[in-house]
Design a protein around this motif. Structure first.
Motif, PDB file in Angstrom:
ATOM      1  N   TRP A 421      53.157  63.193-111.068  1.00 16.19           N
ATOM      2  CA  TRP A 421      52.009  62.766-110.267  1.00 16.19           C
ATOM      3  C   TRP A 421      51.812  61.247-110.344  1.00 16.19           C
ATOM      4  N   LEU A 424      54.499  59.564-108.263  1.00 18.00           N
ATOM      5  CA  LEU A 424      54.282  59.695-106.829  1.00 18.00           C
ATOM      6  C   LEU A 424      53.131  58.801-106.371  1.00 18.00           C
ATOM      7  N   PRO A 530      52.611  65.813-102.423  1.00 19.11           N
ATOM      8  CA  PRO A 530      51.396  65.265-103.058  1.00 19.11           C
ATOM      9  C   PRO A 530      50.296  66.303-103.249  1.00 19.11           C
ATOM     10  N   ARG A 534      48.938  67.583-106.879  1.00 16.43           N
ATOM     11  CA  ARG A 534      47.517  67.449-107.187  1.00 16.43           C
ATOM     12  C   ARG A 534      46.927  68.799-107.596  1.00 16.43           C
TER      13      ARG A 534
END
Length: 854
Positions: A421, A424, A530, A534
């Motif tokens: 995460w 990214l 994404p 998340r």
């Protein structure tokens, strides 16, 4: 308050004040204008800004008055009555008198006659005159040098050409007492300030003298004090001398870590890849600053963000010229002329000169800030980062479920997902692995995150690109590893570097009716990556796992990512746990409402996702808010660490260097905007032997309490709890103490009501509903009537608006006594209009009596 305006009695102070002011009435073009005090609600006196202007002859005796120091000479405001105001509130009355005597001696050395006077409030005024007037720049040079020489000097009246004023000798003070001459009579004072006043050249020489004195005595500044910046300071502040210098506050940041280059026009810029401004920089740019905010600091922060983003001088100046898109840069376009008064616009040259200086400082400051992934010109593009993240997820799946089902497996998988995460979000595969932030994102404590990070490095999943530097406040930087060396540790399990090498797992059994379905694919599409990451990070940082275990989180993830209910053998294959462990997880999750179970006709158990939320499950187990508190603690620990580093740096200085820097502020002193919080002394315990306060070991618990109060930790915790309750991601570095903006209310769309028009089909009048051929109320508006309404208003209605405008389908009770005509006569008799009892509440309803039939 001296003087009594009600009886007409005037004491000597008021007489002197009127005598001095009468001179200005006769001789100066701005004479006779005085600043009055206005009574407040308690009967006292407060200053008004902008001040009300009155003629001297209408001033009530005994009222506090002040004369303007500037007058118009040849269309320009020039200082004709320079005032040296030495305020006793800045030190003591004796210190103010001593500073005033030294200033008077400097005036006499340049041939200027000083006229000292006691202000009445403990301070001292040193008046002098210049009937021809001198420029604002000279007054500002005198004020800047005087403020460096004497701590009691107040340069605000002298550098305010529009509202700068002072109370003359004899004028009463609003708190009692009055100003009085200490060396001259009233006649001598009038003569020295008028006909016998000095020329403008004498004040030019005075500015040079004071600047030389200030350069020879730089140590006269108070300890820890910085030179004040006047709100109306001149924009052209020695640009040539300042062009090649860097302020001390910027030099203290450290060495240059980014390359500085110049563009075709000779302006500085950073040699980094251009990128748009981030959310924080845009928020600061669009912020409307209040008058008590330090505009200089805010402008510097915005320009530094532009420099870090690779913007050029021309691009940044274009934003400055656009006032609508950059409210925070208003300081560059206008200047403040008073504390509460309006701001006056700067000229184009003044704005350009001020911006050039601030841009140089912003570039120098940005070049010394710690490097970030965005500054690396060779960093991989976002597409390559997503591909690397997907490859890691595929290699994690190829490692087999047994690798992640062992005791430390959930922590290792959660840390890898947290790193994915961060990569990214930052757009690079080389990220800073701060264990406090990683722990919150992974759902563990910082200690567990640190242990798991070392385990992943040892197993070869990630590699260290830069070691941590505690003195610099930098965490270690890591990236995906491509190779490693096996260790002799008994728990070492080699990482997988080829996603196609599948690990064979043991048999898991199957149902009687069908074989177990394979687990769902772990790799989502690139466009959904994404959102997928998340969701994974938000799920793994839930508080409920601290009670029921993080292994249950893997079981829930297998259930929620499946597209159909899973059987127990399928869960065994997807998680790698034993049957008893899976059944225990399912029972616990079902009791919290996170999953639901059912049986097929053959009696096989099926598990599907439930309707409960993770936050409700945490509340049921009593663990709600744990990760929110850990996130706030991470922020507090970060600020305490920076404070401790500054304390260690101070302790390493020699005694001479400490004396040169001066005494620091106490640890409990409030940090004002623009001040560095690490400039305060770090809290310490009393000395163990002597008991001297603040002389023993560092008191880290007290430092944490002080920093928690400074950064408003309760508000940060409230924001974190709000995110947890909403099922949103909690990131310590993105927590803010500001309240979330309220969502604007959706405007109510008014439908175009067909009832405002006559129906061409059933001849219903405006304001009446449509009727059928039997004279009964129609179920809705006729299509011909809706079309007529749209044509009349020149608009079209949406189907939703039309449905909103239609009357209800259920026929309301009719309370009128109108009897429909017989069937054989209905085609010849006009339709009877409905009464008001059956009408809808219409906007702008018209009276049917105003319209005629047909």
């Amino acid at each position: 308050m001296s003087g009594d305006g009600g009886t007409g009695h005037q004491d000597a102070g008021v007489v002197q004040a009127q005598a001095v002011l009468s001179y200005f009435v006769r001789e100066l073009t701005h004479a006779g204008t005085v600043r009055l005090a206005a009574p407040d609600g308690d009967g006292g006196w407060v200053n008004e800004y902008p001040p009300p202007v009155r003629r001297l002859d209408v001033v009530e005796p005994g009222r506090p008055v002040a004369v303007h120091l500037y007058a118009r000479r040849r269309g320009v405001r020039r200082c004709v009555l320079p005032l040296g105001d030495f305020d006793a509130s800045r030190a003591t009355a004796d210190q103010a008198r001593a500073d005033a005597e030294e200033y008077a001696a400097a005036l006499e050395a340049e041939g200027i006659a000083p006229v000292p006077a006691a202000s009445g409030g403990g301070g001292t005024h040193v008046w002098s005159g210049c009937t021809e007037g001198f420029t604002l720049r000279t007054a500002q040079r005198i004020a800047r040098a005087a403020k460096r020489l004497w701590v009691t000097f107040d340069g605000s009246p002298l550098t305010n050409p529009q509202y700068g004023a002072g109370r003359p000798p004899g004028a009463p003070h609003r708190k009692g007492g009055h100003s009085r001459l200490t060396r001259h009579t009233i006649e001598e004072a009038v003569s020295l300030l008028g006909p016998r006043s000095a020329r403008a050249e004498a004040y030019e020489r005075l500015a040079v003298r004071l600047e030389a004195m200030a350069a020879a005595r730089p140590a006269l500044l108070q300890d820890g004090a910085e030179e004040e910046t006047d709100p109306a300071a001149d924009d052209h502040q020695e640009q040539a001398a300042e062009a090649g210098t860097v302020p001390r506050s910027i030099l203290e940041r450290g060495p240059v870590v980014r390359e500085l280059v110049t563009d075709a026009h000779g302006h500085l810029r950073l040699n980094v890849r251009w990128r748009p401004l981030g959310d924080a920089a845009l928020k600061g740019l669009c912020r409307r600053l209040l008058r008590w905010v330090d505009h200089d600091v805010q402008v510097h922060a915005v320009l530094r963000s532009m420099a870090l983003a690779g913007w050029t001088h021309a691009e940044a100046f274009a934003v400055v010229r656009d006032a609508e898109s950059s409210p925070a840069l208003e300081w560059l376009r206008t200047r403040r002329t008073s504390a509460d008064g309006p701001r006056e616009p700067r000229t184009k040259d003044q704005t350009r000169a001020l911006f050039d200086r601030k841009w140089r400082h912003a570039c120098q400051d940005a070049a010394r800030m710690p490097r970030r992934p965005e500054d690396d010109a060779d960093r991989p593009p976002t597409g390559e980062v997503a591909a690397a993240v997907l490859d890691l997820m595929a290699r994690m799946r190829a490692a087999g479920t047994a690798r992640w089902a062992r005791q430390s497996g959930p922590a290792d998988a959660a840390l890898l997902m947290a790193l994915c995460w961060l990569m990214l979000v930052s757009g690079t595969t080389d990220v800073s692995a701060d264990v406090r932030r990683l722990g919150v994102l992974a759902g563990y404590t910082p200690q567990t995150a640190n242990t798991g990070l070392h385990r992943l490095i040892r197993d070869g999943w990630i590699a260290v690109t830069a070691e941590a530097e505690r003195r610099a406040g930098r965490a270690r930087r890591v990236t995906f590893a491509t190779r490693h060396e096996c260790t002799g540790h008994k728990r070492h399990v080699c990482a997988i570097y080829d996603a196609t090498s599948q690990v064979t797992t043991g048999a898991t059994g199957s149902d009687r009716s069908e074989n177990a379905a394979p687990p769902p694919s772990l790799a989502p599409p690139v466009t959904d990556l994404p959102a997928y990451l998340r969701a994974v990070v938000t799920r793994q940082q839930a508080d409920v796992w601290h009670e029921i275990g993080h292994h249950a989180a893997r079981t829930l993830q297998a259930v929620t990512t499946a597209r159909h209910p899973l059987s127990i053998p399928a869960l065994l294959l997807a998680t790698g746990y034993r049957r008893a462990t899976v059944l225990k997880h399912v029972t616990t999750l079902e009791s919290l409402g996170l999953v639901s179970t059912g049986r097929t006709r053959a009696g096989h158990l099926r598990v599907r996702a439930g309707q409960g939320s993770l936050y409700e499950a945490a509340e049921a187990t009593g663990t709600a808010g744990r990760m929110a508190r850990i996130a706030v603690d991470a922020r507090v620990d970060h600020h305490c660490h920076l404070w401790q580093l500054a304390e260690e740096e101070w302790s390493a200085l020699s005694h001479a260097e400490k004396c040169e820097r001066g005494r620091r502020r106490g640890p409990d002193q409030m940090v004002l905007p623009g001040m560095s919080p690490t400039a305060r002394a770090y809290p310490r315990h009393p000395h163990p032997r002597t008991g001297t306060p603040e002389a023993g070991p560092m008191d880290h618990a007290r430092a944490a309490r002080i920093e928690a109060e400074r950064i408003n930790a309760p508000a940060l915790l409230a924001n974190a709890l709000r995110l947890a309750k909403a099922g949103a991601l909690i990131d310590p570095v993105r927590l803010t103490a500001e309240e979330p903006p309220a969502e604007p209310a959706q405007p109510r769309v008014r439908a175009v009501l067909p009832a405002r028009q006559a129906c061409p089909l059933c001849a219903a009048d405006p304001g009446h509903p449509c009727v059928t051929s039997r004279g009964e109320r129609a179920a809705g508006w006729h299509a011909a009537r809706r079309q007529a309404a749209r044509a009349a208003l020149g608009t079209t209605t949406t189907p939703a608006a039309e449905r909103a405008a239609r009357p209800p389908r259920h026929r309301p009770p009719q309370h009128h006594t109108t009897v429909p005509a017989p069937r054989q006569h209905q085609r010849h008799v006009p339709a009877a209009p409905a009464t008001t009892a059956g009408q809808l509440p219409l906007l702008g309803q018209e009276d049917p009596a105003r319209h005629t039939d047909g």
